[in-house]
Enzyme design. Structure first.
Site, PDB file in Angstrom:
ATOM      1  N   GLY A 107      -5.653  -0.119   0.184  1.00  0.00           N
ATOM      2  CA  GLY A 107      -6.624   0.155   1.239  1.00  0.00           C
ATOM      3  C   GLY A 107      -6.464   1.617   1.644  1.00  0.00           C
ATOM      4  NE  ARG A 108      -1.487   3.069   5.281  1.00  0.00           N
ATOM      5  CZ  ARG A 108      -1.627   2.715   6.557  1.00  0.00           C
ATOM      6  NH1 ARG A 108      -2.092   3.587   7.424  1.00  0.00           N
ATOM      7  NH2 ARG A 108      -1.274   1.522   6.985  1.00  0.00           N
ATOM      8  CB  CYS A 159      -8.844   4.251  32.642  1.00  0.00           C
ATOM      9  SG  CYS A 159      -8.032   4.303  34.223  1.00  0.00           S
ATOM     10  CD  GLU A 160      -4.727   1.140  29.350  1.00  0.00           C
ATOM     11  OE1 GLU A 160      -3.491   1.215  29.422  1.00  0.00           O
ATOM     12  OE2 GLU A 160      -5.382   0.195  29.809  1.00  0.00           O
ATOM     13  N   GLY A 185       0.805  -1.210   0.000  1.00  0.00           N
ATOM     14  CA  GLY A 185       0.000   0.000   0.000  1.00  0.00           C
ATOM     15  C   GLY A 185       0.839   1.261   0.000  1.00  0.00           C
ATOM     16  CD  GLU A 215      -3.592  -7.881  -2.253  1.00  0.00           C
ATOM     17  OE1 GLU A 215      -2.995  -7.681  -1.181  1.00  0.00           O
ATOM     18  OE2 GLU A 215      -3.969  -8.992  -2.610  1.00  0.00           O
ATOM     19  NE  ARG A 265      -2.888   4.287  10.980  1.00  0.00           N
ATOM     20  CZ  ARG A 265      -2.051   5.304  10.793  1.00  0.00           C
ATOM     21  NH1 ARG A 265      -2.376   6.525  11.168  1.00  0.00           N
ATOM     22  NH2 ARG A 265      -0.897   5.108  10.216  1.00  0.00           N
TER      23      ARG A 265
END
Ligand SMILES: Cc1ncc(COP(=O)(O)O)c(C=O)c1O
EC number: 4.1.1.20
Length: 482
Positions: free
Chosen positions: A340-341, A409-410, A302, A338, A377
């Site tokens: 996608g992005r 909460c991370e 990609g 192929e 991401r």
């Protein structure tokens, strides 16, 4: 910006949003962008602290989301702030349908003169409405699970233009693929065994491509590299003869139609595709020399996009196709790609509302309602996605450096680090750009933040909902009757 006032702003048209599946526009807004100025000073400023890796090569930036001379962000010609005040819930994903069309047209133009399939990688974004649109534009689909295959069929994709990929394909999914007649990429010895079994169960011969690991370094983040020696995907080239013999041994179950490779994602150098294509056509020559009639070359990998909004000149679909065109023609092959992005990422923003601003130690934080649950991401890959406010800041708003974080909460819950932005008021709109790929499709319900709704701006400037928000009731349903 009058952010507090915005919280209570409820246009009367919001009532029309209650119908979940309407195809007709829900926001018949036809706003005209006052002037088109590619980037505001603010957008440029917000790059500066976090663009260590931003490419130097620059050109005027052209995007479906633009800041106009009035300081407001528009999607096509519609003010994002107005959409934000009208939808049922924030955060939400907002797409430009015309931008999706433009992205596909760029690939179609590049592929002219070649027999080809644009296999849209559904894993990037599996919204059914988007899939239907892509299918209508002539795309095929690349699938990595049985459910992606079911969804592709639901969206009306021609199974003969679908390719089933994956290093751990399940027998039941392969049976469905065999029944439907999709191309299947062979990834390993056990995968071949399962495809043979699936063909027998389905009573159909399967058209297969051998996924050969080309051992080409795509020079990308290790999590999105797929074609190097130690990758879990594909077969090693030295095992090619074993696979050819295995295919020959199963003439009733398998028909070898081509070769496939996948290099990785976010690729910014098309030479890599050329290197892979040279290797792949050599394999095809070798395979043909043994009497196989193989017609398909599937070059997956990609293209990257300009996540930094710094005007980087990245390879276009035409650059990509032109590097392999002569090789493909020289062997009279059908080309499968192929993407996608590069088809979907830049068509979308995650639109959030600022919950508040705080300072701890030496750090300033903008806390928004969106989080790693909706868009992972940055937390997962440390990926950069451009962030900006949707409306002009008040003249006395101080420009500072902020981490933009969510409420999850991370400590890993951030959407952007060290971004220079004007201090927003409570309730201000803030977007995370280029959120069309690997964002909603990777969203979770962590902390019981239910998945957000999705909307798109249509060609006529109207806004339509293309996916409902998930609700608490949806969650409770998993436990009913237990
Ligand atoms: C086999 C395969 N095909 C297609 C894609 C889509 O790649 P991209 O979204 O970078 O275009 C991927 C992504 O990793 C993939 O693994």
């Amino acid at each position: 910006m009058a952010a507090t006032a915005n919280l209570s702003y409820r246009p009367s048209i919001s009532k029309t949003l209650t119908h979940p599946f309407r195809r007709t526009p829900i926001l018949p807004l036809k706003l005209t962008k006052p002037t088109s100025k590619p980037l505001s000073l603010k957008a440029v400023l917000s790059q500066s602290s976090a663009t260590k890796a931003a490419p130097k090569n620059t050109a005027p930036f052209n995007h479906c989301f633009t800041k106009s001379g009035d300081g407001f962000l528009y999607c096509e010609n519609v003010k994002v702030e107005e959409i934000m005040e009208t939808v049922e819930r924030r955060p939400f994903y907002l797409y430009s349908k015309p931008q999706i069309t433009r992205n596909v047209e760029a690939y179609k133009g590049a592929l002219e003169g070649l027999s080809s399939i644009i296999g849209y990688a559904i894993k990037a974004n599996n919204n059914l409405k988007i899939l239907e649109h892509l299918r209508g534009l002539g795309c095929g689909a690349v699938l990595v699970s049985g459910n992606e295959l079911r969804l592709a069929l639901r969206a009306g994709f021609d199974p003969k233009r679908c390719i089933f990929n994956g290093n751990g394909k399940l027998l039941e999914d392969l049976v469905l693929a065999a029944q439907e007649g999709v191309f299947v990429n062979v990834d390993s010895e056990f995968d071949l065994e399962n495809i043979v079994a699936a063909a027998r169960i389905a009573g159909k011969k399967v058209n297969v491509l051998l996924r050969i690991n080309p051992d080409v370094d795509p020079q990308v983040h290790p999590y999105v590299a797929t074609g190097n020696k130690n990758s879990k995907f594909g077969i090693r080239n030295e095992k090619l003869q074993w696979f050819l013999d295995a295919v020959k041994a199963h003439p009733n179950e398998l028909k070898l139609v081509g070769a496939h490779c996948h290099l990785g994602s976010t690729i910014t150098k098309v030479d890599i595709f050329r290197d892979a294509a040279v290797l792949m056509v050599n394999y095809i020559d070798e395979i043909r020399a043994q009497g196989f009639e193989v017609d398909y070359l599937n070059i997956g990998g990609g293209l990257g996009i300009d996540y930094y909004h710094a005007g980087a000149i990245l390879p276009t679909p035409r650059d990509l196709i032109d590097t392999v065109r002569e090789l493909v023609l020289s062997r009279n092959l059908n080309l499968i790609i192929e993407p996608g992005r590069s088809l979907i990422a830049n068509t979308c923003c995650l639109v959030n509302r600022v919950t508040g601003v705080k300072t701890n130690g030496t750090k300033n934080f903008i806390v928004i309602d969106g989080s790693m649950a909706e868009l992972i991401r940055p937390s997962l890959y440390d990926a950069y996605q451009h962030i900006e406010l949707v409306s002009p800041a008040s003249s006395d708003a101080e420009v500072s450096t902020f981490d933009v974080v969510g409420p999850v909460c991370e400590s890993a819950d951030f959407l952007g680090k060290e971004r220079e932005l004007p201090t927003p008021t409570k309730g201000a709109g803030l977007v995370v750009h280029d959120a069309g790929a690997y964002c909603m499709s990777m969203a979770s319900t962590y902390n019981l933040k239910m998945r957000p709704p999705e909307y798109w701006v249509e060609e006529d400037g109207s806004v339509a909902k293309i996916r409902h928000a998930e609700t608490f009731e949806d969650h409770i349903r998993f436990f009913e009757g237990l």
